[in-house]
Design a protein around this motif. Structure first.
Motif, PDB file in Angstrom:
ATOM      1  N   THR A 126      13.150   2.324  -6.361  1.00 60.37           N
ATOM      2  CA  THR A 126      13.834   3.538  -6.802  1.00 60.37           C
ATOM      3  C   THR A 126      12.910   4.417  -7.645  1.00 60.37           C
ATOM      4  O   THR A 126      12.895   5.644  -7.496  1.00 60.37           O
ATOM      5  CB  THR A 126      15.107   3.179  -7.602  1.00 60.37           C
ATOM      6  N   SER A 127      12.108   3.788  -8.505  1.00 60.53           N
ATOM      7  CA  SER A 127      11.188   4.549  -9.356  1.00 60.53           C
ATOM      8  C   SER A 127      10.032   5.167  -8.578  1.00 60.53           C
ATOM      9  O   SER A 127       9.570   6.263  -8.905  1.00 60.53           O
ATOM     10  CB  SER A 127      10.625   3.647 -10.454  1.00 60.53           C
ATOM     11  N   LEU A 128       9.553   4.457  -7.560  1.00 58.30           N
ATOM     12  CA  LEU A 128       8.398   4.939  -6.794  1.00 58.30           C
ATOM     13  C   LEU A 128       8.755   5.908  -5.666  1.00 58.30           C
ATOM     14  O   LEU A 128       7.914   6.703  -5.252  1.00 58.30           O
ATOM     15  CB  LEU A 128       7.627   3.757  -6.204  1.00 58.30           C
ATOM     16  N   LYS A 129       9.965   5.831  -5.172  1.00 62.56           N
ATOM     17  CA  LYS A 129      10.346   6.608  -3.988  1.00 62.56           C
ATOM     18  C   LYS A 129      10.020   8.104  -4.094  1.00 62.56           C
ATOM     19  O   LYS A 129       9.480   8.685  -3.150  1.00 62.56           O
ATOM     20  CB  LYS A 129      11.823   6.395  -3.671  1.00 62.56           C
ATOM     21  N   PRO A 130      10.293   8.771  -5.224  1.00 68.00           N
ATOM     22  CA  PRO A 130       9.962  10.207  -5.290  1.00 68.00           C
ATOM     23  C   PRO A 130       8.458  10.500  -5.214  1.00 68.00           C
ATOM     24  O   PRO A 130       8.064  11.622  -4.921  1.00 68.00           O
ATOM     25  CB  PRO A 130      10.507  10.641  -6.646  1.00 68.00           C
ATOM     26  N   LEU A 131       7.630   9.499  -5.480  1.00 69.28           N
ATOM     27  CA  LEU A 131       6.174   9.698  -5.486  1.00 69.28           C
ATOM     28  C   LEU A 131       5.519   9.410  -4.138  1.00 69.28           C
ATOM     29  O   LEU A 131       4.397   9.849  -3.886  1.00 69.28           O
ATOM     30  CB  LEU A 131       5.527   8.790  -6.540  1.00 69.28           C
ATOM     31  N   MET A 132       6.203   8.670  -3.269  1.00 67.85           N
ATOM     32  CA  MET A 132       5.610   8.227  -2.005  1.00 67.85           C
ATOM     33  C   MET A 132       5.641   9.328  -0.945  1.00 67.85           C
ATOM     34  O   MET A 132       6.653  10.006  -0.770  1.00 67.85           O
ATOM     35  CB  MET A 132       6.329   6.985  -1.489  1.00 67.85           C
ATOM     36  N   LYS A 133       4.532   9.449  -0.227  1.00 67.26           N
ATOM     37  CA  LYS A 133       4.417  10.432   0.848  1.00 67.26           C
ATOM     38  C   LYS A 133       4.717   9.836   2.214  1.00 67.26           C
ATOM     39  O   LYS A 133       4.799  10.548   3.201  1.00 67.26           O
ATOM     40  CB  LYS A 133       3.016  11.050   0.847  1.00 67.26           C
ATOM     41  N   ALA A 134       4.862   8.517   2.277  1.00 71.80           N
ATOM     42  CA  ALA A 134       5.164   7.802   3.518  1.00 71.80           C
ATOM     43  C   ALA A 134       5.759   6.452   3.140  1.00 71.80           C
ATOM     44  O   ALA A 134       5.692   6.043   1.974  1.00 71.80           O
ATOM     45  CB  ALA A 134       3.897   7.604   4.352  1.00 71.80           C
ATOM     46  N   ASP A 135       6.339   5.784   4.109  1.00 72.72           N
ATOM     47  CA  ASP A 135       6.840   4.433   3.856  1.00 72.72           C
ATOM     48  C   ASP A 135       5.679   3.539   3.448  1.00 72.72           C
ATOM     49  O   ASP A 135       4.567   3.673   3.973  1.00 72.72           O
ATOM     50  CB  ASP A 135       7.510   3.856   5.107  1.00 72.72           C
ATOM     51  N   PRO A 136       5.928   2.627   2.536  1.00 74.03           N
ATOM     52  CA  PRO A 136       4.847   1.724   2.113  1.00 74.03           C
ATOM     53  C   PRO A 136       4.476   0.749   3.222  1.00 74.03           C
ATOM     54  O   PRO A 136       5.292   0.432   4.083  1.00 74.03           O
ATOM     55  CB  PRO A 136       5.435   0.987   0.913  1.00 74.03           C
ATOM     56  N   GLU A 137       3.248   0.312   3.194  1.00 73.04           N
ATOM     57  CA  GLU A 137       2.765  -0.728   4.114  1.00 73.04           C
ATOM     58  C   GLU A 137       2.819  -2.046   3.345  1.00 73.04           C
ATOM     59  O   GLU A 137       2.223  -2.164   2.273  1.00 73.04           O
ATOM     60  CB  GLU A 137       1.345  -0.405   4.538  1.00 73.04           C
ATOM     61  N   THR A 195       0.854  -1.183   0.000  1.00 72.68           N
ATOM     62  CA  THR A 195       0.000   0.000   0.000  1.00 72.68           C
ATOM     63  C   THR A 195       0.892   1.236   0.000  1.00 72.68           C
ATOM     64  O   THR A 195       1.796   1.360   0.831  1.00 72.68           O
ATOM     65  CB  THR A 195      -0.926   0.012   1.224  1.00 72.68           C
ATOM     66  N   LEU A 196       0.629   2.124  -0.932  1.00 70.29           N
ATOM     67  CA  LEU A 196       1.454   3.316  -1.126  1.00 70.29           C
ATOM     68  C   LEU A 196       0.629   4.579  -0.958  1.00 70.29           C
ATOM     69  O   LEU A 196      -0.443   4.714  -1.565  1.00 70.29           O
ATOM     70  CB  LEU A 196       2.052   3.308  -2.543  1.00 70.29           C
ATOM     71  N   LYS A 197       1.126   5.503  -0.174  1.00 70.46           N
ATOM     72  CA  LYS A 197       0.500   6.824  -0.051  1.00 70.46           C
ATOM     73  C   LYS A 197       1.077   7.702  -1.160  1.00 70.46           C
ATOM     74  O   LYS A 197       2.248   8.082  -1.121  1.00 70.46           O
ATOM     75  CB  LYS A 197       0.790   7.449   1.317  1.00 70.46           C
ATOM     76  N   ILE A 198       0.253   7.945  -2.170  1.00 66.87           N
ATOM     77  CA  ILE A 198       0.675   8.739  -3.324  1.00 66.87           C
ATOM     78  C   ILE A 198      -0.409   9.766  -3.615  1.00 66.87           C
ATOM     79  O   ILE A 198      -1.589   9.423  -3.684  1.00 66.87           O
ATOM     80  CB  ILE A 198       0.925   7.827  -4.546  1.00 66.87           C
ATOM     81  N   ASP A 199       0.002  11.009  -3.772  1.00 63.79           N
ATOM     82  CA  ASP A 199      -0.961  12.073  -4.062  1.00 63.79           C
ATOM     83  C   ASP A 199      -1.701  11.783  -5.366  1.00 63.79           C
ATOM     84  O   ASP A 199      -1.121  11.207  -6.297  1.00 63.79           O
ATOM     85  CB  ASP A 199      -0.247  13.422  -4.178  1.00 63.79           C
ATOM     86  N   PRO A 200      -2.972  12.198  -5.442  1.00 62.34           N
ATOM     87  CA  PRO A 200      -3.759  11.943  -6.658  1.00 62.34           C
ATOM     88  C   PRO A 200      -3.075  12.409  -7.948  1.00 62.34           C
ATOM     89  O   PRO A 200      -3.121  11.722  -8.964  1.00 62.34           O
ATOM     90  CB  PRO A 200      -5.061  12.694  -6.410  1.00 62.34           C
ATOM     91  N   GLN A 201      -2.407  13.541  -7.915  1.00 63.55           N
ATOM     92  CA  GLN A 201      -1.761  14.051  -9.129  1.00 63.55           C
ATOM     93  C   GLN A 201      -0.543  13.214  -9.547  1.00 63.55           C
ATOM     94  O   GLN A 201      -0.090  13.317 -10.692  1.00 63.55           O
ATOM     95  CB  GLN A 201      -1.368  15.530  -8.984  1.00 63.55           C
ATOM     96  N   ILE A 213      -6.407   1.246  -7.452  1.00 67.61           N
ATOM     97  CA  ILE A 213      -6.431   2.678  -7.151  1.00 67.61           C
ATOM     98  C   ILE A 213      -7.612   2.942  -6.232  1.00 67.61           C
ATOM     99  O   ILE A 213      -8.751   2.639  -6.572  1.00 67.61           O
ATOM    100  CB  ILE A 213      -6.581   3.516  -8.438  1.00 67.61           C
ATOM    101  N   ARG A 214      -7.323   3.494  -5.063  1.00 70.49           N
ATOM    102  CA  ARG A 214      -8.383   3.816  -4.107  1.00 70.49           C
ATOM    103  C   ARG A 214      -8.356   5.310  -3.836  1.00 70.49           C
ATOM    104  O   ARG A 214      -7.413   6.001  -4.207  1.00 70.49           O
ATOM    105  CB  ARG A 214      -8.178   3.019  -2.815  1.00 70.49           C
ATOM    106  N   ASP A 215      -9.381   5.816  -3.164  1.00 70.72           N
ATOM    107  CA  ASP A 215      -9.439   7.249  -2.862  1.00 70.72           C
ATOM    108  C   ASP A 215      -8.257   7.702  -2.007  1.00 70.72           C
ATOM    109  O   ASP A 215      -7.735   8.795  -2.202  1.00 70.72           O
ATOM    110  CB  ASP A 215     -10.740   7.601  -2.146  1.00 70.72           C
ATOM    111  N   ASP A 216      -7.848   6.869  -1.045  1.00 71.69           N
ATOM    112  CA  ASP A 216      -6.816   7.264  -0.091  1.00 71.69           C
ATOM    113  C   ASP A 216      -5.404   6.831  -0.461  1.00 71.69           C
ATOM    114  O   ASP A 216      -4.437   7.374   0.062  1.00 71.69           O
ATOM    115  CB  ASP A 216      -7.131   6.694   1.292  1.00 71.69           C
ATOM    116  N   ASP A 217      -5.277   5.829  -1.331  1.00 71.46           N
ATOM    117  CA  ASP A 217      -3.947   5.292  -1.604  1.00 71.46           C
ATOM    118  C   ASP A 217      -3.960   4.444  -2.869  1.00 71.46           C
ATOM    119  O   ASP A 217      -4.967   4.361  -3.558  1.00 71.46           O
ATOM    120  CB  ASP A 217      -3.438   4.462  -0.417  1.00 71.46           C
ATOM    121  N   VAL A 218      -2.822   3.847  -3.142  1.00 74.39           N
ATOM    122  CA  VAL A 218      -2.658   2.936  -4.269  1.00 74.39           C
ATOM    123  C   VAL A 218      -2.141   1.621  -3.689  1.00 74.39           C
ATOM    124  O   VAL A 218      -1.257   1.627  -2.832  1.00 74.39           O
ATOM    125  CB  VAL A 218      -1.631   3.502  -5.274  1.00 74.39           C
TER     126      VAL A 218
END
Length: 103
Positions: A85-96, A17-23, A53-58
């Protein structure tokens, strides 16, 4: 009646589970698409990979033949060097990260 245990489970699912902003979700989807085929063809025991893709996360749900193979993927070069490495710049928190076993 025998109750199944994790040791005898025939399949496993790795849920990340990744916290990623909608944009930024389109960019995250591009990472998913870029590495999906490599995951399915190069990772031992890989059976499926789905992007949720969910409202709160991916979430990315990976299917494996067994739990050990799901655990091994987390230490693989494909996961650590390419996907993370590819996802790290997009994540707002550590993945679950969770692994589920099923039979």
């Amino acid at each position: 009646m025998a109750i199944p245990t994790l040791a005898c489970a025939e399949k496993a699912y790795l849920e990340i589970t990744l916290k990623i902003d909608p944009q930024d979700r389109a960019a995250a989807g591009a990472v998913y698409t870029k590495y999906k085929q490599a995951f399915l063809t190069q990772i031992p025991g890989a059976l499926s990979k789905e992007l949720l893709i969910r409202d709160d996360d991916v979430q990315v749900l990976h299917g494996f033949a067994n739990r050990k193979q799901a655990e091994d993927y987390l230490g693989s070069e494909l996961f650590k060097k390419d996907v993370v490495t590819s996802l790290k710049p997009l994540m707002k928190a550590d993945p679950e990260v969770r692994i589920y076993a099923s039979n």
